[in-house]
Design a protein around this motif. Structure first.
Motif, PDB file in Angstrom:
ATOM      1  N   ALA A 101      43.126  31.227  -5.888  1.00  0.00           N
ATOM      2  CA  ALA A 101      41.681  31.023  -5.950  1.00  0.00           C
ATOM      3  C   ALA A 101      40.917  32.211  -5.404  1.00  0.00           C
ATOM      4  CB  ALA A 101      41.323  29.753  -5.183  1.00  0.00           C
ATOM      5  N   ILE A 102      41.484  32.907  -4.402  1.00  0.00           N
ATOM      6  CA  ILE A 102      40.788  34.036  -3.791  1.00  0.00           C
ATOM      7  C   ILE A 102      40.539  35.164  -4.784  1.00  0.00           C
ATOM      8  CG2 ILE A 102      42.881  35.222  -3.012  1.00  0.00           C
ATOM      9  CD1 ILE A 102      41.400  35.933  -0.446  1.00  0.00           C
ATOM     10  N   ALA A 103      41.357  35.197  -5.862  1.00  0.00           N
ATOM     11  CA  ALA A 103      41.193  36.264  -6.846  1.00  0.00           C
ATOM     12  C   ALA A 103      39.928  36.069  -7.674  1.00  0.00           C
ATOM     13  CB  ALA A 103      42.416  36.328  -7.753  1.00  0.00           C
ATOM     14  N   GLY A 104      39.479  34.822  -7.814  1.00  0.00           N
ATOM     15  CA  GLY A 104      38.249  34.560  -8.555  1.00  0.00           C
ATOM     16  C   GLY A 104      38.348  34.856 -10.041  1.00  0.00           C
ATOM     17  N   ILE A 105      39.550  34.716 -10.602  1.00  0.00           N
ATOM     18  CA  ILE A 105      39.711  34.974 -12.031  1.00  0.00           C
ATOM     19  C   ILE A 105      40.287  33.726 -12.691  1.00  0.00           C
ATOM     20  CG2 ILE A 105      39.982  37.468 -11.757  1.00  0.00           C
ATOM     21  CD1 ILE A 105      42.988  37.130 -11.960  1.00  0.00           C
ATOM     22  N   PRO A 106      40.032  33.536 -13.974  1.00  0.00           N
ATOM     23  CA  PRO A 106      40.502  32.332 -14.661  1.00  0.00           C
ATOM     24  C   PRO A 106      42.007  32.379 -14.902  1.00  0.00           C
ATOM     25  CG  PRO A 106      39.478  33.825 -16.220  1.00  0.00           C
ATOM     26  CD  PRO A 106      39.235  34.415 -14.856  1.00  0.00           C
ATOM     27  N   PRO A 107      42.610  31.237 -15.320  1.00  0.00           N
ATOM     28  CA  PRO A 107      44.039  31.214 -15.643  1.00  0.00           C
ATOM     29  C   PRO A 107      44.411  32.246 -16.694  1.00  0.00           C
ATOM     30  CG  PRO A 107      43.186  28.996 -15.500  1.00  0.00           C
ATOM     31  CD  PRO A 107      41.994  29.918 -15.428  1.00  0.00           C
ATOM     32  N   ILE A 108      45.637  32.661 -16.669  1.00  0.00           N
ATOM     33  CA  ILE A 108      46.138  33.681 -17.596  1.00  0.00           C
ATOM     34  C   ILE A 108      47.082  33.010 -18.583  1.00  0.00           C
ATOM     35  CG2 ILE A 108      47.466  35.818 -17.810  1.00  0.00           C
ATOM     36  CD1 ILE A 108      46.709  36.375 -14.864  1.00  0.00           C
ATOM     37  N   ASP A 109      46.764  33.085 -19.856  1.00  0.00           N
ATOM     38  CA  ASP A 109      47.651  32.591 -20.905  1.00  0.00           C
ATOM     39  C   ASP A 109      48.285  33.801 -21.578  1.00  0.00           C
ATOM     40  OD1 ASP A 109      47.338  29.645 -20.891  1.00  0.00           O
ATOM     41  OD2 ASP A 109      45.233  30.149 -21.227  1.00  0.00           O
ATOM     42  N   GLY A 110      49.552  34.000 -21.321  1.00  0.00           N
ATOM     43  CA  GLY A 110      50.227  35.185 -21.847  1.00  0.00           C
ATOM     44  C   GLY A 110      51.641  34.863 -22.278  1.00  0.00           C
ATOM     45  N   THR A 111      52.433  35.903 -22.408  1.00  0.00           N
ATOM     46  CA  THR A 111      53.827  35.755 -22.860  1.00  0.00           C
ATOM     47  C   THR A 111      54.775  36.275 -21.791  1.00  0.00           C
ATOM     48  OG1 THR A 111      53.182  36.024 -25.182  1.00  0.00           O
ATOM     49  CG2 THR A 111      55.499  36.390 -24.623  1.00  0.00           C
ATOM     50  N   THR A 112      55.780  35.471 -21.500  1.00  0.00           N
ATOM     51  CA  THR A 112      56.839  35.875 -20.573  1.00  0.00           C
ATOM     52  C   THR A 112      58.089  36.233 -21.368  1.00  0.00           C
ATOM     53  OG1 THR A 112      56.047  34.467 -18.765  1.00  0.00           O
ATOM     54  CG2 THR A 112      58.362  35.109 -18.706  1.00  0.00           C
ATOM     55  N   THR A 113      58.721  37.324 -20.993  1.00  0.00           N
ATOM     56  CA  THR A 113      60.024  37.687 -21.542  1.00  0.00           C
ATOM     57  C   THR A 113      61.056  37.448 -20.448  1.00  0.00           C
ATOM     58  OG1 THR A 113      59.060  39.389 -22.971  1.00  0.00           O
ATOM     59  CG2 THR A 113      61.424  39.508 -22.563  1.00  0.00           C
ATOM     60  N   ALA A 114      62.062  36.637 -20.746  1.00  0.00           N
ATOM     61  CA  ALA A 114      63.048  36.271 -19.726  1.00  0.00           C
ATOM     62  C   ALA A 114      64.446  36.213 -20.319  1.00  0.00           C
ATOM     63  CB  ALA A 114      62.684  34.925 -19.103  1.00  0.00           C
ATOM     64  N   GLN A 115      65.416  36.201 -19.446  1.00  0.00           N
ATOM     65  CA  GLN A 115      66.822  36.218 -19.856  1.00  0.00           C
ATOM     66  C   GLN A 115      67.654  35.414 -18.864  1.00  0.00           C
ATOM     67  OE1 GLN A 115      68.169  40.172 -20.637  1.00  0.00           O
ATOM     68  NE2 GLN A 115      70.317  39.617 -20.794  1.00  0.00           N
ATOM     69  N   ILE A 116      68.603  34.636 -19.376  1.00  0.00           N
ATOM     70  CA  ILE A 116      69.521  33.864 -18.546  1.00  0.00           C
ATOM     71  C   ILE A 116      70.914  34.477 -18.635  1.00  0.00           C
ATOM     72  CG2 ILE A 116      70.555  31.601 -18.132  1.00  0.00           C
ATOM     73  CD1 ILE A 116      67.595  31.560 -17.649  1.00  0.00           C
ATOM     74  N   ALA A 117      71.592  34.592 -17.499  1.00  0.00           N
ATOM     75  CA  ALA A 117      72.981  35.060 -17.472  1.00  0.00           C
ATOM     76  C   ALA A 117      73.795  34.109 -16.608  1.00  0.00           C
ATOM     77  CB  ALA A 117      73.059  36.485 -16.927  1.00  0.00           C
ATOM     78  N   VAL A 118      75.089  33.976 -16.899  1.00  0.00           N
ATOM     79  CA  VAL A 118      75.983  33.113 -16.126  1.00  0.00           C
ATOM     80  C   VAL A 118      77.220  33.890 -15.722  1.00  0.00           C
ATOM     81  CG1 VAL A 118      75.195  30.999 -17.251  1.00  0.00           C
ATOM     82  CG2 VAL A 118      77.129  32.246 -18.221  1.00  0.00           C
ATOM     83  N   THR A 139      77.304  29.803 -11.677  1.00  0.00           N
ATOM     84  CA  THR A 139      76.163  30.490 -11.089  1.00  0.00           C
ATOM     85  C   THR A 139      75.275  31.038 -12.202  1.00  0.00           C
ATOM     86  OG1 THR A 139      77.395  31.108  -9.106  1.00  0.00           O
ATOM     87  CG2 THR A 139      75.421  32.386  -9.598  1.00  0.00           C
ATOM     88  N   VAL A 140      73.990  30.712 -12.133  1.00  0.00           N
ATOM     89  CA  VAL A 140      73.022  31.082 -13.167  1.00  0.00           C
ATOM     90  C   VAL A 140      72.028  32.084 -12.592  1.00  0.00           C
ATOM     91  CG1 VAL A 140      71.241  30.221 -14.730  1.00  0.00           C
ATOM     92  CG2 VAL A 140      73.252  28.812 -14.243  1.00  0.00           C
ATOM     93  N   THR A 141      71.771  33.144 -13.339  1.00  0.00           N
ATOM     94  CA  THR A 141      70.760  34.134 -12.950  1.00  0.00           C
ATOM     95  C   THR A 141      69.640  34.140 -13.987  1.00  0.00           C
ATOM     96  OG1 THR A 141      72.411  35.537 -11.865  1.00  0.00           O
ATOM     97  CG2 THR A 141      70.311  36.558 -12.427  1.00  0.00           C
ATOM     98  N   TYR A 142      68.443  33.853 -13.530  1.00  0.00           N
ATOM     99  CA  TYR A 142      67.237  33.803 -14.368  1.00  0.00           C
ATOM    100  C   TYR A 142      66.430  35.061 -14.066  1.00  0.00           C
ATOM    101  CZ  TYR A 142      62.625  31.808 -15.882  1.00  0.00           C
ATOM    102  OH  TYR A 142      61.410  31.558 -16.466  1.00  0.00           O
ATOM    103  N   THR A 143      66.359  35.966 -15.029  1.00  0.00           N
ATOM    104  CA  THR A 143      65.624  37.212 -14.859  1.00  0.00           C
ATOM    105  C   THR A 143      64.340  37.185 -15.677  1.00  0.00           C
ATOM    106  OG1 THR A 143      67.637  38.493 -14.467  1.00  0.00           O
ATOM    107  CG2 THR A 143      65.680  39.725 -15.128  1.00  0.00           C
ATOM    108  N   VAL A 144      63.217  37.331 -15.008  1.00  0.00           N
ATOM    109  CA  VAL A 144      61.935  37.498 -15.705  1.00  0.00           C
ATOM    110  C   VAL A 144      61.782  38.991 -15.962  1.00  0.00           C
ATOM    111  CG1 VAL A 144      59.438  37.227 -15.573  1.00  0.00           C
ATOM    112  CG2 VAL A 144      60.933  35.449 -14.651  1.00  0.00           C
ATOM    113  N   VAL A 145      62.048  39.378 -17.197  1.00  0.00           N
ATOM    114  CA  VAL A 145      62.008  40.795 -17.564  1.00  0.00           C
ATOM    115  C   VAL A 145      60.570  41.302 -17.559  1.00  0.00           C
ATOM    116  CG1 VAL A 145      62.598  42.474 -19.348  1.00  0.00           C
ATOM    117  CG2 VAL A 145      64.077  40.482 -18.970  1.00  0.00           C
ATOM    118  N   LYS A 146      59.660  40.486 -18.104  1.00  0.00           N
ATOM    119  CA  LYS A 146      58.252  40.854 -18.146  1.00  0.00           C
ATOM    120  C   LYS A 146      57.422  39.615 -17.842  1.00  0.00           C
ATOM    121  CE  LYS A 146      54.655  42.835 -21.125  1.00  0.00           C
ATOM    122  NZ  LYS A 146      54.325  43.323 -22.496  1.00  0.00           N
ATOM    123  N   PRO A 147      56.830  39.530 -16.634  1.00  0.00           N
ATOM    124  CA  PRO A 147      56.017  38.365 -16.300  1.00  0.00           C
ATOM    125  C   PRO A 147      54.724  38.335 -17.111  1.00  0.00           C
ATOM    126  CG  PRO A 147      56.689  39.601 -14.336  1.00  0.00           C
ATOM    127  CD  PRO A 147      56.970  40.461 -15.518  1.00  0.00           C
TER     128      PRO A 147
END
Length: 444
Positions: free
Chosen positions: A51-68, A80-88
């Motif tokens: 809220a301190i940022a004073g900006i509206p919600p962001i609707d965008g695209t996430t690029t992610a990858q799962i590895a085991v 064991t699972v690794t969840y990598t957010v390549v591009k938030p």
């Protein structure tokens, strides 16, 4: 003794073949030692800046990858699972640049197919510097789940949260707009062929501040059983504990207040103490320490990482002294020294056992493995929390015997040196020749 007798004596010298060392239980590892990465996927994401940022919600695209770490597990294995957010989808919501190592990510991975549910994942507080209003860097989070059914288990990236700890504590939660997100990885599980613990545990959140309550749900527990909910750090339980009662279907929903800053996961189990047979978890959880700092001060953090239970041996061949044909008697020698290292830091003790095959000789001759005896000795390294106990003197044989052990306790661990005096009782008139057997040691 004439030269012929000396040659016979040397020729008969018993040889214990290469000892096969097998580590089980806490030190067991999966067959696939390296992570198997799958496809990166894109999915629509709805992020809410602080809220301190004073900006509206962001609707965008996430690029992610799962590895085991194991793409072909058996039922009962832990993956064991690794969840990598390549591009938030989100970026630094404030004009202030963020320094390195102030981001703590948490999230969820969705399971579908042969096994359904969610698992929580958490990442370390580690990141490159982020300029004001700049894009958040890539980050990874890890968690585990136990395989409860054979078949194809599909893994999809889920919601995630970016927590920053710099001047103030801020969260940027990002949710999947149209869940579930595309499948990024698939593991193919096979039936392990044995009795499998079907219990599962899930958390309503992967992080919280000290004193926050996390919702814990479980399934396939014993109907009507009292279930203990507990915080974990590695193999050791923390101070956080609560209880719930499983309903007629074996499901429960409980609440665990997490106050111990050492908690990194949550487990659920039946009975008075944790066991792999009647427990589930740990599910990853991060305690976000928001304690205000005094003026002109810096917080210094560290951690103690739990290790493994392992052993090593000083060689793999034992030469026992020879005996004379017609007389027989004891063929003696010393076991190659075994070093046990218990760096798990939990409540579990360990046991080192051995069993031996028959001694095979020339022309089908043999000496029973039951005639091999040992007198064990175990020495504990100074400063070790546990004290090892040598096994009882006696026969080894194919049924096996205990070489050394350490008991369960509030906190166990340490380094231990295990030796044994070996003696093979060779019957009189055993055919001359070389004899050998295989002594197998198992640490669990």
């Amino acid at each position: 003794m004439d030269s012929t007798g000396r040659r016979r004596r040397r020729h008969w010298a018993a040889l214990l073949g290469a000892a096969a060392l097998v580590a089980t239980g806490a030190s067991a590892t999966t067959a696939a030692a390296t992570a198997a990465a799958a496809d990166a996927v894109d999915f629509a994401t709805h992020c809410i800046p602080p809220a301190i940022a004073g900006i509206p919600p962001i609707d965008g695209t996430t690029t992610a990858q799962i590895a085991v770490d194991n793409a072909a597990p058996k039922v009962g294995d832990t993956v064991t699972v690794t969840y990598t957010v390549v591009k938030p989808a989100a970026s630094n919501p404030v004009d202030l640049a963020l320094p390195a190592d102030i981001m703590t990510p948490t999230g969820k991975v969705t399971l579908s197919g042969a096994q359904s549910g969610e698992l929580t994942v958490a990442g370390p507080k580690k990141n490159d510097p982020v300029p004001g209003k700049g894009a958040f860097p890539s980050f990874s989070m890890t968690g585990t789940f136990t395989v409860t059914a054979p078949g194809a288990i599909k893994l999809s990236p889920g919601d995630y949260n970016i927590h920053t700890s710099y001047i103030m504590e801020l969260d940027t939660p990002c949710t999947v707009t149209n869940p579930p997100a595309p499948v990024s990885e698939t593991v193919t599980a096979t039936d392990g062929g044995g009795t499998t613990n079907p219990r599962t545990v899930q958390l309503g959140s992967a992080s919280g501040k000290p004193g926050d309550a996390v919702t814990v749900t479980g399934a396939k527990f014993t109907p009507g059983a009292t279930v203990t909910l507990a915080g974990r750090n590695g193999a050791a339980e923390t101070a956080d504990k609560a209880s719930a009662t499983a309903d007629a279907q074996g499901s429960f929903t409980g609440s665990l207040t997490v106050t111990d800053k050492a908690t990194t996961g949550v487990v659920a189990y039946e009975g008075s103490s944790w066991s792999t047979e009647k427990g589930a978890g740990p599910a990853a959880y991060v305690v976000i320490d928001d304690t205000p700092l005094p003026a002109d001060s810096q917080k210094v953090n560290t951690s103690v990482k739990a290790g493994t239970l392992s052993m090593s041996q000083a060689g793999d061949t034992v030469d026992l002294a020879g005996v004379d044909f017609g007389k027989g008697g004891f063929s003696r020698g010393d076991l190659r020294t075994v070093t046990v290292k218990d760096f798990r830091g939990g409540p579990a003790g360990w046991s080192l056992t051995g069993k031996v095959t028959d001694f095979a000789g020339p022309g089908g001759a043999s000496v029973s493995g039951d005639k091999l005896g040992w007198t064990p000795v175990c020495v504990t390294k100074q400063g070790s929390p546990s004290t090892c106990k040598a096994g009882s003197p006696g026969s080894v044989g194919s049924a096996g015997a205990t070489l050394a052990s350490a008991p369960d306790g509030a906190l166990t661990g340490g380094e231990f040196t295990v030796d044994a005096r070996l003696s093979l009782n060779v019957p009189a008139y055993t055919p001359p020749g070389a004899y050998s057997a295989v002594l197998t040691l198992t640490l669990s």
